[in-house]
Design a protein around this motif. Sequence first.
Motif, mmCIF file in Angstrom:
data_model
loop_
_atom_site.group_PDB
_atom_site.id
_atom_site.type_symbol
_atom_site.label_atom_id
_atom_site.label_comp_id
_atom_site.label_asym_id
_atom_site.label_seq_id
_atom_site.Cartn_x
_atom_site.Cartn_y
_atom_site.Cartn_z
ATOM 1 N N ASP A 51 0.822 -1.137 0.037
ATOM 2 C CA ASP A 51 0.031 -0.034 0.033
ATOM 3 C C ASP A 51 0.925 1.442 -0.006
ATOM 4 O O ASP A 51 0.767 2.169 -0.737
ATOM 5 N N ASP A 52 1.988 1.363 0.961
ATOM 6 C CA ASP A 52 2.847 2.469 0.753
ATOM 7 C C ASP A 52 3.636 2.755 -0.429
ATOM 8 O O ASP A 52 3.675 3.727 -0.807
ATOM 9 N N LEU A 53 3.933 1.365 -0.941
ATOM 10 C CA LEU A 53 4.636 1.394 -2.169
ATOM 11 C C LEU A 53 3.697 2.069 -3.294
ATOM 12 O O LEU A 53 4.271 2.846 -4.070
ATOM 13 N N ALA A 54 2.618 1.678 -3.335
ATOM 14 C CA ALA A 54 1.675 2.008 -4.461
ATOM 15 C C ALA A 54 1.483 3.554 -4.321
ATOM 16 O O ALA A 54 1.417 4.441 -5.253
ATOM 17 N N ARG A 55 1.355 4.161 -3.165
ATOM 18 C CA ARG A 55 1.091 5.342 -2.854
ATOM 19 C C ARG A 55 2.150 6.482 -3.281
ATOM 20 O O ARG A 55 2.014 7.258 -3.793
ATOM 21 N N ALA A 76 2.627 5.035 -16.054
ATOM 22 C CA ALA A 76 2.771 3.532 -16.324
ATOM 23 C C ALA A 76 3.827 2.726 -16.243
ATOM 24 O O ALA A 76 3.785 1.624 -15.727
ATOM 25 N N GLU A 77 5.161 3.590 -16.017
ATOM 26 C CA GLU A 77 6.267 2.838 -15.802
ATOM 27 C C GLU A 77 6.264 2.545 -14.306
ATOM 28 O O GLU A 77 6.983 1.327 -13.719
ATOM 29 N N ARG A 78 6.029 3.696 -13.559
ATOM 30 C CA ARG A 78 5.810 3.627 -11.990
ATOM 31 C C ARG A 78 4.779 2.573 -11.479
ATOM 32 O O ARG A 78 5.053 1.712 -10.575
ATOM 33 N N ARG A 79 3.687 2.222 -12.306
ATOM 34 C CA ARG A 79 2.927 1.134 -11.765
ATOM 35 C C ARG A 79 3.569 0.205 -12.299
ATOM 36 O O ARG A 79 3.278 -0.830 -11.324
ATOM 37 N N ALA A 80 4.278 -0.088 -13.469
ATOM 38 C CA ALA A 80 4.756 -1.392 -13.613
ATOM 39 C C ALA A 80 5.820 -1.736 -12.593
ATOM 40 O O ALA A 80 5.758 -3.078 -12.200
ATOM 41 N N ALA A 81 6.615 -0.798 -11.891
ATOM 42 C CA ALA A 81 7.482 -1.048 -11.076
ATOM 43 C C ALA A 81 6.719 -1.565 -9.578
ATOM 44 O O ALA A 81 7.485 -2.487 -9.071
ATOM 45 N N VAL A 82 5.822 -1.160 -9.421
ATOM 46 C CA VAL A 82 4.980 -1.375 -8.195
ATOM 47 C C VAL A 82 4.506 -3.049 -8.405
ATOM 48 O O VAL A 82 4.660 -3.662 -7.540
ATOM 49 N N VAL A 83 3.995 -3.319 -9.542
ATOM 50 C CA VAL A 83 3.513 -4.547 -9.893
ATOM 51 C C VAL A 83 4.655 -5.725 -9.796
ATOM 52 O O VAL A 83 4.589 -6.719 -8.954
ATOM 53 N N ASN A 84 5.801 -5.258 -10.483
ATOM 54 C CA ASN A 84 7.124 -5.945 -10.450
ATOM 55 C C ASN A 84 7.513 -6.199 -8.787
ATOM 56 O O ASN A 84 7.740 -7.247 -8.401
ATOM 57 N N ALA A 85 7.668 -5.340 -8.087
ATOM 58 C CA ALA A 85 8.045 -5.412 -6.739
ATOM 59 C C ALA A 85 7.110 -6.169 -5.835
ATOM 60 O O ALA A 85 7.538 -6.835 -5.013
ATOM 61 N N ALA A 86 5.607 -5.994 -6.105
ATOM 62 C CA ALA A 86 4.624 -7.029 -5.616
ATOM 63 C C ALA A 86 4.772 -8.433 -5.766
ATOM 64 O O ALA A 86 4.957 -9.090 -4.941
ATOM 65 N N ARG A 87 5.389 -8.629 -7.075
ATOM 66 C CA ARG A 87 5.530 -10.034 -7.456
ATOM 67 C C ARG A 87 6.729 -10.521 -6.747
ATOM 68 O O ARG A 87 6.891 -11.622 -6.040
ATOM 69 N N ARG A 88 7.809 -9.775 -6.522
ATOM 70 C CA ARG A 88 8.940 -10.051 -5.985
ATOM 71 C C ARG A 88 8.857 -10.264 -4.439
ATOM 72 O O ARG A 88 9.372 -11.251 -4.023
ATOM 73 N N LEU A 89 7.993 -9.445 -3.977
ATOM 74 C CA LEU A 89 7.878 -9.527 -2.239
ATOM 75 C C LEU A 89 7.156 -10.897 -2.079
ATOM 76 O O LEU A 89 7.452 -11.405 -1.012
ATOM 77 N N ILE A 90 5.985 -11.242 -2.751
ATOM 78 C CA ILE A 90 5.314 -12.385 -2.313
ATOM 79 C C ILE A 90 5.993 -13.699 -2.775
ATOM 80 O O ILE A 90 5.698 -14.487 -2.292
ATOM 81 N N GLU A 91 6.752 -13.738 -3.747
ATOM 82 C CA GLU A 91 7.255 -15.110 -4.237
ATOM 83 C C GLU A 91 8.208 -15.695 -3.016
ATOM 84 O O GLU A 91 9.268 -14.851 -2.666
ATOM 85 N N LYS A 92 8.240 -17.072 -3.065
ATOM 86 C CA LYS A 92 9.079 -17.506 -2.324
ATOM 87 C C LYS A 92 10.647 -17.518 -3.032
ATOM 88 O O LYS A 92 10.527 -17.907 -4.135
ATOM 89 N N THR A 93 11.435 -17.498 -2.071
ATOM 90 C CA THR A 93 13.025 -17.344 -2.588
ATOM 91 C C THR A 93 13.501 -18.747 -2.174
ATOM 92 O O THR A 93 13.339 -19.282 -1.193
#
Length: 96
Positions: A51-55, A76-93
């Motif tokens: 939420d903070d990242l998107a804001r 659009a680039e900033r939104r894409a960066a948020v989506v990418n960060a969300a994917r990276r945050l939630i995926e298991k490493t």
Amino acid sequence: METPENAPDNTPGDSDWLRNLQRAVDATREGQRDGPVDPAWGPVGPALLLDDLARSMGASTRTSATLAGDRCPSLAERRAAVVNAARRLIEKTPVG
């Protein structure tokens, strides 16, 4: 020790925001239970972080340009960066 009853109220005061955040927390719990979301995080942390990242990434182009000092990423680039960060945050490493 802070409990929900005596914790300071730091919410924006928007009941829609709180409902949306609750849905995100519930989805995180479900993802952690079913496997695709890394359980190393509690369910609230990723929801608040995203939420903070998107804001912050939704800040005006003028603000971003002032801070960047050069080429400012488009909305659009900033939104894409948020989506990418969300994917990276939630995926298991993978460990090891």
